[in-house]
Design a protein around this motif. Structure first.
Motif, PDB file in Angstrom:
ATOM      1  N   PRO A 426      19.804-119.179 -40.600  1.00 11.45           N
ATOM      2  CA  PRO A 426      19.136-119.982 -39.573  1.00 11.45           C
ATOM      3  C   PRO A 426      19.452-119.472 -38.172  1.00 11.45           C
ATOM      4  N   LYS A 427      18.529-119.690 -37.243  1.00 10.96           N
ATOM      5  CA  LYS A 427      18.696-119.186 -35.881  1.00 10.96           C
ATOM      6  C   LYS A 427      19.925-119.775 -35.198  1.00 10.96           C
ATOM      7  N   ALA A 428      20.356-120.948 -35.647  1.00 10.38           N
ATOM      8  CA  ALA A 428      21.519-121.588 -35.029  1.00 10.38           C
ATOM      9  C   ALA A 428      22.765-120.724 -35.124  1.00 10.38           C
ATOM     10  N   LEU A 429      22.814-119.818 -36.117  1.00  9.90           N
ATOM     11  CA  LEU A 429      23.991-118.961 -36.287  1.00  9.90           C
ATOM     12  C   LEU A 429      23.826-117.589 -35.656  1.00  9.90           C
ATOM     13  N   SER A 430      22.680-117.321 -35.071  1.00 11.01           N
ATOM     14  CA  SER A 430      22.443-115.995 -34.503  1.00 11.01           C
ATOM     15  C   SER A 430      23.395-115.640 -33.359  1.00 11.01           C
ATOM     16  N   PRO A 431      23.957-116.610 -32.599  1.00  7.20           N
ATOM     17  CA  PRO A 431      24.952-116.214 -31.593  1.00  7.20           C
ATOM     18  C   PRO A 431      26.235-115.655 -32.193  1.00  7.20           C
ATOM     19  N   VAL A 432      26.450-115.879 -33.500  1.00  7.09           N
ATOM     20  CA  VAL A 432      27.702-115.463 -34.125  1.00  7.09           C
ATOM     21  C   VAL A 432      27.513-114.249 -35.027  1.00  7.09           C
ATOM     22  N   ASP A 444      24.669-108.978 -45.844  1.00  8.41           N
ATOM     23  CA  ASP A 444      25.855-108.631 -45.061  1.00  8.41           C
ATOM     24  C   ASP A 444      25.749-109.284 -43.692  1.00  8.41           C
ATOM     25  N   ALA A 445      26.736-110.098 -43.366  1.00 11.28           N
ATOM     26  CA  ALA A 445      26.785-110.780 -42.067  1.00 11.28           C
ATOM     27  C   ALA A 445      27.908-110.161 -41.245  1.00 11.28           C
ATOM     28  N   VAL A 446      27.534-109.543 -40.137  1.00 13.48           N
ATOM     29  CA  VAL A 446      28.504-108.871 -39.264  1.00 13.48           C
ATOM     30  C   VAL A 446      28.658-109.691 -37.988  1.00 13.48           C
ATOM     31  N   ARG A 447      29.884-109.974 -37.637  1.00 12.05           N
ATOM     32  CA  ARG A 447      30.167-110.818 -36.479  1.00 12.05           C
ATOM     33  C   ARG A 447      29.832-110.079 -35.183  1.00 12.05           C
ATOM     34  N   ARG A 448      29.143-110.752 -34.309  1.00 10.49           N
ATOM     35  CA  ARG A 448      28.764-110.153 -33.026  1.00 10.49           C
ATOM     36  C   ARG A 448      29.966-110.120 -32.077  1.00 10.49           C
ATOM     37  N   PRO A 449      29.956-109.222 -31.088  1.00 15.42           N
ATOM     38  CA  PRO A 449      31.027-109.213 -30.079  1.00 15.42           C
ATOM     39  C   PRO A 449      31.009-110.502 -29.260  1.00 15.42           C
ATOM     40  N   GLN A 450      32.130-110.795 -28.635  1.00 19.70           N
ATOM     41  CA  GLN A 450      32.193-111.966 -27.773  1.00 19.70           C
ATOM     42  C   GLN A 450      31.180-111.815 -26.634  1.00 19.70           C
ATOM     43  N   PRO A 451      30.435-112.884 -26.327  1.00 18.53           N
ATOM     44  CA  PRO A 451      29.380-112.776 -25.308  1.00 18.53           C
ATOM     45  C   PRO A 451      29.929-112.890 -23.893  1.00 18.53           C
ATOM     46  N   GLU A 452      29.056-112.597 -22.954  1.00 13.20           N
ATOM     47  CA  GLU A 452      29.357-112.826 -21.552  1.00 13.20           C
ATOM     48  C   GLU A 452      28.541-114.025 -21.081  1.00 13.20           C
ATOM     49  N   ALA A 455      27.905-120.256 -20.429  1.00 16.37           N
ATOM     50  CA  ALA A 455      27.341-121.090 -21.493  1.00 16.37           C
ATOM     51  C   ALA A 455      27.510-120.425 -22.849  1.00 16.37           C
ATOM     52  N   ASP A 456      27.235-119.120 -22.918  1.00 20.57           N
ATOM     53  CA  ASP A 456      27.363-118.411 -24.196  1.00 20.57           C
ATOM     54  C   ASP A 456      28.815-118.347 -24.653  1.00 20.57           C
ATOM     55  N   THR A 457      29.727-118.219 -23.704  1.00 18.22           N
ATOM     56  CA  THR A 457      31.149-118.175 -24.049  1.00 18.22           C
ATOM     57  C   THR A 457      31.611-119.509 -24.623  1.00 18.22           C
ATOM     58  N   VAL A 458      31.174-120.611 -23.992  1.00 20.88           N
ATOM     59  CA  VAL A 458      31.544-121.945 -24.493  1.00 20.88           C
ATOM     60  C   VAL A 458      30.941-122.172 -25.871  1.00 20.88           C
ATOM     61  N   LEU A 459      29.665-121.814 -26.034  1.00 25.05           N
ATOM     62  CA  LEU A 459      29.006-122.001 -27.326  1.00 25.05           C
ATOM     63  C   LEU A 459      29.720-121.214 -28.419  1.00 25.05           C
ATOM     64  N   ARG A 460      30.060-119.968 -28.126  1.00 23.58           N
ATOM     65  CA  ARG A 460      30.725-119.138 -29.127  1.00 23.58           C
ATOM     66  C   ARG A 460      32.106-119.699 -29.475  1.00 23.58           C
ATOM     67  N   ARG A 461      32.801-120.234 -28.493  1.00 20.64           N
ATOM     68  CA  ARG A 461      34.119-120.821 -28.760  1.00 20.64           C
ATOM     69  C   ARG A 461      33.994-122.010 -29.713  1.00 20.64           C
ATOM     70  N   ILE A 462      32.954-122.801 -29.522  1.00 20.82           N
ATOM     71  CA  ILE A 462      32.721-123.945 -30.420  1.00 20.82           C
ATOM     72  C   ILE A 462      32.439-123.456 -31.832  1.00 20.82           C
ATOM     73  N   MET A 463      31.565-122.466 -31.947  1.00 19.66           N
ATOM     74  CA  MET A 463      31.189-121.963 -33.274  1.00 19.66           C
ATOM     75  C   MET A 463      32.341-121.242 -33.955  1.00 19.66           C
ATOM     76  N   ASP A 464      33.226-120.642 -33.170  1.00 12.84           N
ATOM     77  CA  ASP A 464      34.367-119.930 -33.747  1.00 12.84           C
ATOM     78  C   ASP A 464      35.446-120.874 -34.253  1.00 12.84           C
ATOM     79  N   ASN A 465      35.386-122.125 -33.858  1.00 12.19           N
ATOM     80  CA  ASN A 465      36.377-123.114 -34.280  1.00 12.19           C
ATOM     81  C   ASN A 465      35.682-124.188 -35.112  1.00 12.19           C
TER      82      ASN A 465
END
Length: 536
Positions: A426-432, A444-452, A455-465
């Motif tokens: 689903p698109k909801a996981l595309s930031p990760v 195969d799901a490959v983790r994306r690099p940390q964003p800049e 807003a993207d940094t906060v979103l990624r932190r939420i998804m990473d936890n």
């Protein structure tokens, strides 16, 4: 009029002819009936009603029928002389006509039933009567109700009748969760596949209500999860029905309930009516169950031997998985009941891991593989102690809806998903994750690099936890953003910004959140960043 056949049928049924006599009385009322309507109104199985219709002379109008008015006197001495068992809340219905109208519209527009999930829609009158019975039996203002699955939309009925009740729904069907949230009646929604666990945010309720798959396995699982969601003095309301022709099915279900050491406080016969389920008379009883001091240990024991085969239809039906296991000589997966080769897809185990040196195996894999492993349920319940970089996950047939959560549950750099019918990410996981096909039945799901960007940094932190409370991670991330901007933000100020942007975010984790909530998360995070900048 010739009525010997009717008399023989009634005589053969003996004391249990009450159902047939009631159906005959309905036919003699002068009203036109369809078969489905007569089954539902009489709460008698389709086969039993059809046996009556074969013996009665009917007049017809298309697919509708009745006993001709001139013939009804011939049957008067055969009719049931008393009404069916009293409905405990029938006298309340006239006072809630406006609620019934609203529920009728809501049920009509609800997501269509999914055959593989054993969905059969309850009538609007049924969900209203459930809400009324809850209010007649219990004090609901301030009480907490858990709906364990809610395709019937009982949660909405309860909020319309008893708005001060705290209501939470857990369901595997994303469409149902989204539809309930669209109504904005204050119902909390949580995603859960009950075969894998109950969210931590769905605990400590006063009451639980469930209308599960009508197999012993389905009843046992849903009621066990309902008990998990209760306080010690709570109650479980269970809808369950069986044909009058198959008492052994009801016996097997009641054995499941007995093994959970539950007290039967009440059984309301034929309380629930449905659009469909004609094999059981389009009706089901409503059980009121009370846990005892021996119930929780029994629940834990029951859940340790849980399989995914709980339905009557589809790839996870009890019958199909039993046949598959038998054909494989009993070498099925402990989790799914399917042969091991089917669990991981046509590529087989060796091909699935070819060129992929997994640090950890999640799910059911052959014992001969040397890597450490963890169960799917454990994987979702808590963070894995180590930090593996390459994880292989076996996704059993019928559990594909859990795929987004299985990915969110890890921070591994590379996750290989193996199954038979894996859906797109689903698109909801595309930031990760970035996902690519690596073969038939392999993703195969490959983790994306940390964003800049803030807003993207906060979103990624939420998804990473993903195992942490979403609002708590969001709050700390906002405070960090404020600090980077050279300003300070208190925890209470951060909480206030989050609640204004996403009033649904308290207590749940990203693993519990329905996909439509995760999809809207970036916009909500952006709003808090904008509000933070404006405030500071």
């Amino acid at each position: 009029m010739e009525r010997d056949g009717v008399e023989r049928l009634l005589a053969g049924a003996g004391a249990d002819s009450r159902r047939l006599r009631h159906a005959l009385a309905l036919l003699c009322e002068g009203r036109w009936w369809t078969l489905a309507e007569l089954v539902r109104q009489s709460a008698t199985s389709r086969r039993t009603v059809e046996s009556l219709l074969r013996e009665v002379v009917l007049e017809r109008d298309g697919d509708r029928f009745r006993v001709a008015l001139v013939d009804t006197p011939s049957y008067q001495d055969l009719l049931a002389v008393a009404a069916p068992p009293e409905d405990p809340v029938a006298h309340l219905l006239p006072h809630y006509a406006h609620v019934l109208d609203r529920l009728t519209a809501l049920v009509a527009k609800a997501p269509r039933a999914r055959h593989v999930l054993d969905h059969v829609s309850a009538t609007p009158e049924t969900v209203l009567r459930r809400a009324l019975l809850l209010g007649a039996r219990f004090w609901l203002p301030g009480a907490r109700l858990l709906c364990v699955g809610d395709h019937d939309l009982t949660s909405l009925a309860v909020k319309l009748v008893h708005p001060e009740t705290d209501v939470t729904v857990v369901d595997v069907d994303e469409r149902v969760l989204a539809y309930i949230d669209e109504q904005r009646l204050g119902v909390r929604t949580r995603w859960a596949d009950l075969r894998l666990g109950l969210p931590a945010s769905a605990r400590d309720h006063d009451l639980a209500l469930t209308d599960p798959p009508y197999t012993p396995e389905g009843i046992g699982l849903f009621v066990a999860r309902a008990v998990e969601g209760l306080k010690d003095d709570g109650r479980v309301l269970l809808a369950y029905g069986a044909s009058e022709r198959t008492p052994m099915l009801a016996f097997k279900v009641q054995q499941e309930l007995s093994e959970l050491n539950l007290v039967y406080e009440a059984i309301y016969p034929d309380f629930n009516r449905y659009f469909g389920a004609e094999a059981i008379g389009s009706a089901a009883d409503l059980y009121l169950l009370r846990p005892t001091t021996k119930t929780r240990p029994a629940v834990q024991s029951r859940l340790t031997r849980q399989t995914t085969a709980i339905y009557t239809h589809g790839p996870q039906s009890v019958e199909s998985t039993s046949e598959a296991k038998a054909s494989s000589g009993g070498s099925g997966s402990p989790l799914s009941g399917r042969p091991a080769s089917e669990v991981v897809g046509p590529a087989g185990f060796e091909d699935a891991l070819a060129g992929f040196d997994a640090d950890l195996l999640v799910g059911d894999w052959p014992k001969g593989l040397s890597q450490p492993r963890v169960r799917l349920s454990t994987w979702l319940a808590k963070p894995y102690a180590a930090a593996p970089q390459r994880v292989a996950v076996a996704v059993p047939p019928g559990l594909e809806a859990a795929l987004p959560r299985l990915l969110l549950a890890t921070r591994a750099a590379h996750v290989r998903l193996v199954g038979t019918a894996l859906p797109p990410l689903p698109k909801a996981l595309s930031p990760v994750y970035e996902v690519n096909e690596a073969g038939e039945g392999i993703l195969d799901a490959v983790r994306r690099p940390q964003p800049e960007g803030e807003a993207d940094t906060v979103l990624r932190r939420i998804m990473d936890n993903s195992h942490a409370k979403l609002a708590n991670t969001w709050r700390e991330a906002l405070i960090a953003v404020a600090a980077a901007q050279g300003t300070s933000l208190t925890k209470n100020e951060a909480r206030s910004l989050i609640r204004e942007a996403a009033d649904w975010s308290d207590d749940l984790t990203p693993l519990d959140a329905p996909l439509h909530r995760l999809s809207s998360l970036r916009e909500a995070v952006t709003r808090t960043i904008t509000a933070l900048t404006t405030t500071t």
